[in-house]
Motif scaffolding. Structure first.
Motif, PDB file in Angstrom:
ATOM      1  N   ARG A   1       1.031  -1.299  -0.118  1.00 20.11           N
ATOM      2  CA  ARG A   1      -0.155   0.050  -0.021  1.00 20.11           C
ATOM      3  C   ARG A   1       0.785   1.298  -0.137  1.00 20.11           C
ATOM      4  O   ARG A   1       0.475   2.227  -0.862  1.00 20.11           O
ATOM      5  CB  ARG A   1      -0.949   0.151   1.264  1.00 20.11           C
ATOM      6  CG  ARG A   1      -1.843   1.214   1.335  1.00 20.11           C
ATOM      7  CD  ARG A   1      -2.937   1.008   2.386  1.00 20.11           C
ATOM      8  NE  ARG A   1      -2.219   0.752   3.811  1.00 20.11           N
ATOM      9  CZ  ARG A   1      -1.898   1.956   4.370  1.00 20.11           C
ATOM     10  NH1 ARG A   1      -1.953   3.207   3.996  1.00 20.11           N
ATOM     11  NH2 ARG A   1      -1.553   1.541   5.817  1.00 20.11           N
ATOM     12  N   PHE A   2       1.937   1.274   0.894  1.00 22.08           N
ATOM     13  CA  PHE A   2       2.876   2.452   1.111  1.00 22.08           C
ATOM     14  C   PHE A   2       3.665   2.824  -0.396  1.00 22.08           C
ATOM     15  O   PHE A   2       3.440   3.856  -0.912  1.00 22.08           O
ATOM     16  CB  PHE A   2       3.771   2.476   2.123  1.00 22.08           C
ATOM     17  CG  PHE A   2       3.103   2.443   3.651  1.00 22.08           C
ATOM     18  CD1 PHE A   2       1.749   2.992   3.487  1.00 22.08           C
ATOM     19  CD2 PHE A   2       3.892   2.389   4.752  1.00 22.08           C
ATOM     20  CE1 PHE A   2       1.283   3.172   4.920  1.00 22.08           C
ATOM     21  CE2 PHE A   2       3.402   2.237   5.956  1.00 22.08           C
ATOM     22  CZ  PHE A   2       1.744   2.912   5.976  1.00 22.08           C
ATOM     23  N   LEU A   3       4.163   1.609  -0.781  1.00 22.82           N
ATOM     24  CA  LEU A   3       4.904   1.843  -1.854  1.00 22.82           C
ATOM     25  C   LEU A   3       4.235   2.295  -3.358  1.00 22.82           C
ATOM     26  O   LEU A   3       4.512   2.851  -4.349  1.00 22.82           O
ATOM     27  CB  LEU A   3       5.858   0.829  -2.212  1.00 22.82           C
ATOM     28  CG  LEU A   3       6.865   0.455  -1.177  1.00 22.82           C
ATOM     29  CD1 LEU A   3       8.043  -0.578  -1.434  1.00 22.82           C
ATOM     30  CD2 LEU A   3       7.515   1.839  -0.552  1.00 22.82           C
ATOM     31  N   ASP A   4       3.014   1.673  -3.368  1.00 25.38           N
ATOM     32  CA  ASP A   4       2.240   1.947  -4.393  1.00 25.38           C
ATOM     33  C   ASP A   4       1.667   3.508  -4.388  1.00 25.38           C
ATOM     34  O   ASP A   4       1.536   4.297  -5.495  1.00 25.38           O
ATOM     35  CB  ASP A   4       0.870   0.854  -4.475  1.00 25.38           C
ATOM     36  CG  ASP A   4      -0.122   1.206  -5.662  1.00 25.38           C
ATOM     37  OD1 ASP A   4       0.352   1.730  -6.678  1.00 25.38           O
ATOM     38  OD2 ASP A   4      -1.351   1.241  -5.364  1.00 25.38           O
ATOM     39  N   GLU A   5       1.134   3.894  -3.135  1.00 22.35           N
ATOM     40  CA  GLU A   5       0.759   5.345  -2.906  1.00 22.35           C
ATOM     41  C   GLU A   5       1.790   6.203  -3.311  1.00 22.35           C
ATOM     42  O   GLU A   5       1.565   7.440  -3.877  1.00 22.35           O
ATOM     43  CB  GLU A   5       0.144   5.467  -1.485  1.00 22.35           C
ATOM     44  CG  GLU A   5      -0.330   6.863  -1.287  1.00 22.35           C
ATOM     45  CD  GLU A   5      -0.991   6.919   0.074  1.00 22.35           C
ATOM     46  OE1 GLU A   5      -2.051   7.576   0.330  1.00 22.35           O
ATOM     47  OE2 GLU A   5      -0.300   6.367   1.051  1.00 22.35           O
ATOM     48  N   MET A   6       3.022   6.170  -2.662  1.00 23.79           N
ATOM     49  CA  MET A   6       4.226   6.987  -2.927  1.00 23.79           C
ATOM     50  C   MET A   6       4.667   6.964  -4.151  1.00 23.79           C
ATOM     51  O   MET A   6       4.778   8.178  -4.927  1.00 23.79           O
ATOM     52  CB  MET A   6       5.068   6.664  -1.843  1.00 23.79           C
ATOM     53  CG  MET A   6       4.686   7.004  -0.383  1.00 23.79           C
ATOM     54  SD  MET A   6       6.112   6.805   0.929  1.00 23.79           S
ATOM     55  CE  MET A   6       7.100   8.232   0.406  1.00 23.79           C
ATOM     56  N   PHE A   7       4.962   5.867  -4.490  1.00 25.96           N
ATOM     57  CA  PHE A   7       5.755   5.894  -6.049  1.00 25.96           C
ATOM     58  C   PHE A   7       5.124   4.947  -7.013  1.00 25.96           C
ATOM     59  O   PHE A   7       5.814   4.932  -8.076  1.00 25.96           O
ATOM     60  CB  PHE A   7       7.180   5.277  -5.617  1.00 25.96           C
ATOM     61  CG  PHE A   7       7.847   5.944  -4.548  1.00 25.96           C
ATOM     62  CD1 PHE A   7       8.332   7.250  -4.566  1.00 25.96           C
ATOM     63  CD2 PHE A   7       8.132   5.162  -3.479  1.00 25.96           C
ATOM     64  CE1 PHE A   7       8.892   7.845  -3.469  1.00 25.96           C
ATOM     65  CE2 PHE A   7       8.778   5.842  -2.346  1.00 25.96           C
ATOM     66  CZ  PHE A   7       9.146   6.889  -2.342  1.00 25.96           C
ATOM     67  N   GLY A   8       4.113   4.374  -6.818  1.00 24.67           N
ATOM     68  CA  GLY A   8       3.511   3.606  -8.204  1.00 24.67           C
ATOM     69  C   GLY A   8       4.250   2.214  -8.074  1.00 24.67           C
ATOM     70  O   GLY A   8       4.325   1.973  -9.205  1.00 24.67           O
TER      71      GLY A   8
END
Length: 374
Positions: free
Chosen positions: A238-245
């Motif tokens: 969730r975090f890495l998708d939200e921040m950097f795709g």
């Protein structure tokens, strides 16, 4: 009022840009800088809480200060892409020392005097020769390209050939102060600096590894950290998708954060060019014949066979120095997390190497020299 549906995509674009290049002056890309300023509060919270980084955004400069895990294979580079030499790092440090808290305008001749004074204070001997001048100009150009120094009258380039040449420079002291990282402040030795820059572990440290390295292997972290990371993989997704795709790919051997369009990658692989072609073919040889590792002699044998078969497609200087070509190819594979190299120079393919299975196609056009496609 309903939230702007474009905000998530804008935040991700701004975060990706900062992760790829942590120094973002407004004049470099005005629209991108405005995007960063618009979302500075959220971006700062993301980087601080999730990665332990620090974001500073002022009127015309955005600076993301990374700390903890900093891969050693990402040096400062000249405008031609060449990595800085040790002397150029020293010269850049001396320029920063010479200009810190100084006037906002200075002649090149006065800067050279202060540069030499800073060197003397540090116990560094300078001879004023052409090599020293080239090194100083390289450091100044690096600062000029980042908007820290501006040439107001004439160029510093002439100083390379003529030590009597002069120029008028503007020093952005506000930007100069933003260049330093917290690990530098107060460090009394190289050992202390390295210790301050070393990750202390924890959730943020593992997440930094995921976004800064091509792949995070289970064998590279403690069993406790690996178990914790696998337990909360959903949160990382969730975090890495939200921040950097980024998309997380999980395997028993490790985790990888996949950048679908490649825009975050500082090294492209596979790619065109002699070194990359040799690296890909050498990787195939390692996975097929040397899964337990190959020493330098075995590697040179593999390189020799590749050169004999495909050397006509590659750079002549590289083919003429197969040992140097081997070192370049191995370093590229190591930087991509595809091989491990032990102190004796034995190269062992790592699990992600199995993703690559190159096929060579030679295209022989009627009127053009043949080409090798991988």
């Amino acid at each position: 009022m309903r939230d702007d549906p474009h905000r998530p995509a804008e935040r991700t674009a701004a975060a990706r840009a900062l992760l790829a290049d942590p120094w973002r002056p407004a004049e470099g890309d005005p629209s991108l800088f405005l995007l960063i300023r618009r979302h500075a509060e959220v971006l700062d919270r993301w980087f601080t809480q999730r990665l332990g980084y620090r974001l500073v955004v002022d009127a015309d400069t955005a600076r993301l200060t990374k700390s903890g895990h900093l891969p050693h294979d990402r040096p400062l580079r000249t405008r031609t892409g060449r990595p800085f030499t040790g002397r150029e790092y020293v010269a850049l440090t001396l320029v920063l020392a010479a200009t810190a808290a100084g006037p906002d305008r200075i002649s090149l001749r006065d800067l050279v005097l202060q540069f030499r004074s800073a060197a003397a204070d540090a116990g560094i001997a300078l001879d004023g020769g052409s090599a020293e001048r080239r090194t100083l100009v390289t450091a100044l150009r690096w600062l000029i390209e980042r908007g820290v120094v501006r040439e107001l009258d004439r160029s510093v380039a002439a100083y390379e050939a003529d030590g009597r040449s002069d120029a008028l420079l503007e020093i952005r002291n506000d930007r100069l102060l933003m260049l330093h990282t917290p690990a530098l402040v107060g460090a009394q030795s190289a050992a202390e600096l390295i210790e301050r820059s070393t990750d202390s572990g924890g959730r943020a440290a593992l997440r930094r590894r995921l976004v800064e390295d091509p792949v995070l292997y289970a064998e590279d972290v403690t069993a406790e950290d690996w178990a914790e990371l696998r337990r909360r993989t959903g949160e990382e997704v969730r975090f890495l998708d939200e921040m950097f795709g980024l998309r997380i790919e999980a395997r028993a051997e490790g985790l990888a954060a996949i950048d679908v369009d490649g825009g975050l990658s500082d090294i492209d692989f596979p790619r065109s060019g002699t070194t990359a072609h040799v690296a890909l073919l050498l990787l195939a040889a390692l996975t097929d014949h040397h899964r337990e590792g190959a020493d330098p002699m075995a590697l040179d044998g593999e390189i020799g066979r590749l050169v004999e078969r495909y050397g006509r497609f590659w750079r002549k200087d590289a083919v003429a120095e197969p040992a140097a070509l081997r070192l370049e190819a191995v370093e590229l594979l190591r930087a991509m997390g595809l091989v491990a190299v032990d102190p004796a120079g034995v190269v062992r393919p790592r699990p992600a190497a199995a993703r690559f299975a190159p096929a060579v196609v030679v295209v022989d056009m009627d009127d053009d020299p043949p080409m090798m496609l991988l």
